[in-house]
Write a protein that holds these residues in place. Structure first.
Motif, PDB file in Angstrom:
ATOM      1  N   TYR A  56     -34.460  27.621 -18.150  1.00  0.00           N
ATOM      2  CA  TYR A  56     -33.130  27.229 -17.704  1.00  0.00           C
ATOM      3  C   TYR A  56     -33.194  25.921 -16.931  1.00  0.00           C
ATOM      4  CZ  TYR A  56     -34.530  29.153 -13.133  1.00  0.00           C
ATOM      5  OH  TYR A  56     -35.163  29.417 -11.956  1.00  0.00           O
ATOM      6  N   SER A  57     -32.081  25.196 -16.980  1.00  0.00           N
ATOM      7  CA  SER A  57     -31.944  23.984 -16.182  1.00  0.00           C
ATOM      8  C   SER A  57     -31.410  24.361 -14.809  1.00  0.00           C
ATOM      9  CB  SER A  57     -30.976  23.012 -16.863  1.00  0.00           C
ATOM     10  OG  SER A  57     -29.647  23.507 -16.776  1.00  0.00           O
ATOM     11  N   GLU A  58     -31.403  23.391 -13.906  1.00  0.00           N
ATOM     12  CA  GLU A  58     -30.886  23.654 -12.562  1.00  0.00           C
ATOM     13  C   GLU A  58     -29.419  24.065 -12.597  1.00  0.00           C
ATOM     14  OE1 GLU A  58     -31.741  20.037 -10.540  1.00  0.00           O
ATOM     15  OE2 GLU A  58     -33.908  20.385 -10.478  1.00  0.00           O
ATOM     16  N   ALA A  59     -28.673  23.577 -13.605  1.00  0.00           N
ATOM     17  CA  ALA A  59     -27.257  23.947 -13.722  1.00  0.00           C
ATOM     18  C   ALA A  59     -27.086  25.379 -14.207  1.00  0.00           C
ATOM     19  CB  ALA A  59     -26.549  22.990 -14.685  1.00  0.00           C
ATOM     20  N   GLN A  91     -27.933  30.538 -12.558  1.00  0.00           N
ATOM     21  CA  GLN A  91     -27.259  31.834 -12.500  1.00  0.00           C
ATOM     22  C   GLN A  91     -26.651  32.228 -13.842  1.00  0.00           C
ATOM     23  OE1 GLN A  91     -27.587  33.552  -9.653  1.00  0.00           O
ATOM     24  NE2 GLN A  91     -28.713  31.771  -8.865  1.00  0.00           N
ATOM     25  N   ALA A  92     -27.109  31.618 -14.933  1.00  0.00           N
ATOM     26  CA  ALA A  92     -26.500  31.823 -16.245  1.00  0.00           C
ATOM     27  C   ALA A  92     -26.813  33.208 -16.808  1.00  0.00           C
ATOM     28  CB  ALA A  92     -26.980  30.750 -17.216  1.00  0.00           C
ATOM     29  N   ALA A  93     -25.972  33.634 -17.754  1.00  0.00           N
ATOM     30  CA  ALA A  93     -26.114  34.968 -18.350  1.00  0.00           C
ATOM     31  C   ALA A  93     -27.436  35.111 -19.096  1.00  0.00           C
ATOM     32  CB  ALA A  93     -24.946  35.234 -19.291  1.00  0.00           C
ATOM     33  N   HIS A  94     -27.898  34.039 -19.759  1.00  0.00           N
ATOM     34  CA  HIS A  94     -29.133  34.189 -20.541  1.00  0.00           C
ATOM     35  C   HIS A  94     -30.343  34.377 -19.639  1.00  0.00           C
ATOM     36  CE1 HIS A  94     -29.725  29.814 -19.771  1.00  0.00           C
ATOM     37  NE2 HIS A  94     -30.989  30.030 -20.071  1.00  0.00           N
TER      38      HIS A  94
END
Length: 688
Positions: A32-35, A38-41
């Motif tokens: 994941y990137s810093e953005a 907290q993403a679902a993936h």
């Protein structure tokens, strides 16, 4: 079989791959990137590794960081999903050198099919039909223009390394060829790092039909029926279905055989899609097909194939990559029923489908199964975002894919429209209403489809909401009143009922809306009189009653459901209240956003001076067509803004003289930022 894999992607495809791995008992690693912290993936996987900043070039496109993450976590294989590194032959080679299995085709097959011009030369040798055109290596601008004239206008310029509708331009005459070629090259360089193009005859009455192919390491290859992807805007798919409506069985078999021949010609292994352009008669009957390109990866629209075959294509990918043979032979593949997929995007259809960014303040999707067969429920949803997440300008603005299965095409279409009718998304612009209308279009309902349908029907598809205007106003006012009541305390001075010195005056309420400014008047109930409401166009005030239920979503957002009575009309409406002033109202697949214009907001026309040009989305300025002092007419191109790897030409809002440029080429700008100023010409100036 693998015990742990790394998923080198994000969003819904990363969640999709993780779901199959979980079912098979395979552990997963997310990157994941810093953005996307907290993403679902990230939550969907067993482990997660941060690989860099928000920009894809510094994170999801960094093969070295992804490989290091695989080594650090002990992942045996990498699934690239689609987009990013999924068709990068160099990355596939790096995986092999690092002793990590790339879950995809061999690098040589990817390279052969990665450049459209090269792939077409290979297909010609394999006797796969091609559209007449120029696929040569020479890329001189003058030569390309001469080839276009030889082929005959209209033509299509296509980025040789392209895909997803990027780097593609229709050109209908020689006068605009140079500008279209330059724009196509810029977009191709930005998206693929390669500005080579090819030129083809523009096919009349075209349909976009693709064949899903699979091949294993033992030399077996087969096709898993077709998908019709003709419903496109700006050369990008929005609705896909399987099987293709009205496709003759003989043509289907010929296309399947050609697709397998194409895969065999490059020594293909794994999942791939061979895309064809199908030329139809004036009556819409498919007649001839031509090879367009091969996508050497899993496609966004793969769920419709899974639903008609009952197969898990991700599981097949894993098995083939692990060296196992294909689970079925060609004669064992079956097609049952019909499936249709709609892509839900954060975008503004009425503004040229420009991407929209912002928080998903409300995300309520229809009852569904996640990633599995949808036969029992009829609806499957693939999504990589959750309520409260933010759609950023860094990545594709897809919110979800809604996929409906039915025993017949009509049942699947009806189920998908019903699913859209109960979908609730608020906080940014979406294409839900557009999709609902497209699925209801008479031609689509009859299966008479082609790639030009959306353009022909855009006046209907992009019209203002068709819900009753009076009920939309009543719903917003009902939610406003409930919101105000919720803020009242025991202190009588907190009441907002308009009471003053025993007088109960009518309350004027003005809203900005898709229909323009709307003026309503609310008469409070007193002395036995009921609450009354006068809406735009009504001859007199009508009794108004509202039974409301509000549910807080977050600090600034409330979902509401209302039972309204306005005069003799009774209706149930629901929507979302954002803050104190913005109301998103939903009804039967239609939606409208109304903003209450209080005294501090001024009139609906405030801040809309015709001489200002503001950025409709976050992006980077990549070209300026004017300089201070230039005279322009309304509609003249002013500058080109690149957002989400697509070019958007912004035009003059009014006739006038450019007085000031506020930004330069290369500047990154935010949504709503003023870009330049135009001194609007007066009528007498225009007449002079």
């Amino acid at each position: 079989m693998f015990s742990k894999i790394l998923i080198a992607n994000r969003g819904e495809i990363a969640c999709r791959v993780a779901a199959t791995c979980r079912r098979l008992g395979i552990r997963t690693v997310a990157v994941y990137s810093e953005a996307d912290a907290q993403a679902a993936h990230v939550a969907a996987c067993d482990e997660a590794v941060c690989i860099g900043p928000a920009e894809a070039a510094q994170s999801y496109l960094r093969g070295d960081r992804i490989l290091q993450a695989a080594r650090d976590t002990g992942a045996q294989a990498i699934h690239p999903g689609y987009g990013f590194l999924s068709e990068n032959a160099g990355f596939a080679r790096q995986c092999a050198e690092a002793g990590v299995v790339f879950i995809g085709p061999p690098p040589e097959a990817m390279q052969a099919m990665g450049l459209k011009a090269e792939s077409k030369r290979l297909m010609q040798a394999a006797a796969v039909p091609l559209v007449p055109g120029y696929h040569g290596a020479a890329q001189d601008d003058a030569l390309l223009k001469a080839e276009a004239q030889r082929i005959g206008f209209p033509v299509l310029i296509k980025a040789s390394a392209g895909g997803g509708g990027k780097g593609m331009r229709e050109v209908h005459d020689a006068e605009v060829f140079d500008a279209a070629l330059a724009s196509c090259r810029r977009e191709a360089r930005s998206s693929f790092g390669n500005d080579a193009v090819l030129i083809e005859r523009l096919v009349r009455n075209p349909r976009h039909i693709e064949i899903q192919v699979f091949a294993d390491q033992q030399g077996h290859a087969l096709w898993l029926f077709e998908r019709d992807c003709s419903m496109q805007r700006r050369h990008q798919k929005v609705i896909e279905e399987a099987p293709a409506p009205g496709l003759p069985d003989s043509l289907r078999r010929d296309m399947g055989a050609a697709a397998v021949a194409a895969a065999r010609a490059v020594g293909y292994v794994g999942a791939g899609t061979v895309e064809f352009i199908v030329e139809c008669s004036e009556a819409g009957v498919p007649q001839t097909f031509y090879f367009m390109e091969m996508n050497t990866r899993l496609q966004v629209e793969h769920p419709v194939t899974e639903l008609i075959t009952g197969l898990d294509l991700v599981a097949w990918q894993l098995q083939v990559a692990a060296g196992q043979p294909l689970p079925l032979g060609q004669d064992e593949v079956r097609c049952t029923g019909h499936a249709i997929e709609a892509r839900l995007y954060a975008e503004h259809p009425e503004a040229g489908f420009l991407p929209s960014t912002g928080p998903l303040r409300r995300l309520a999707l229809p009852p569904h199964v996640a990633f599995g067969p949808a036969q029992a429920h009829g609806i499957r949803v693939d999504s990589g975002v959750r309520e409260g997440d933010t759609i950023t300008p860094f990545y594709d603005p897809m919110i979800a894919k809604l996929i409906a299965w039915g025993e017949t095409r009509e049942q699947a279409r009806h189920r998908l429209r019903q699913a859209l009718e109960v979908t609730r998304i608020a906080g940014l612009q979406t294409n839900v209403q557009f999709l609902h209308r497209l699925l209801g279009d008479p031609a689509f309902a009859e299966g008479v489809v082609d790639t030009g349908l959306i353009a022909r029907q855009q006046e209907v598809l992009l019209a203002p909401p068709s819900m009753p205007l009076a009920l939309a106003c009543a719903a917003a006012i009902g939610a406003l009143l409930e919101g105000e009541r919720a803020q009242q305390t025991d202190d009588p001075w907190s009441a907002r009922d308009g009471f003053s010195n025993g007088v109960l005056p009518p309350r004027p309420l003005r809203f900005d809306s898709p229909w323009g400014p709307l003026d309503c008047t609310l008469w409070p109930s007193w002395a036995g009189q009921p609450l009354r409401l006068q809406t735009p166009g009504a001859a007199r005030p009508q009794p108004f009653a509202c039974a409301a239920r509000l549910k807080r979503v977050d600090r600034a957002t409330q979902a509401f459901s209302l039972v309204l009575t306005l005069g003799t009309e009774r209706a149930q409406m629901d929507g979302v209240l954002m803050g104190e002033r913005t109301f998103q109202v939903f009804s039967d697949g239609e939606q409208a956003t109304l903003q209450w214009l209080g005294a501090d907001l001024g009139s609906a026309d405030a801040g809309s001076a015709g001489g200002r040009l503001t950025a409709p989305m976050p992006g980077k300025i990549i070209a300026l067509h004017v300089q201070p002092g230039d005279t322009v007419q309304a509609g003249d191109p002013l500058l080109v803004l690149e957002a989400m790897k697509m070019e958007h030409t912004l035009v003059a809002p009014a006739a006038g003289q450019v007085s000031e440029l506020l930004h330069a080429v290369g500047d990154q700008v935010s949504e709503g930022v003023e870009l330049l100023r135009i001194e609007v010409l007066k009528i007498e100036d225009l007449q002079a």
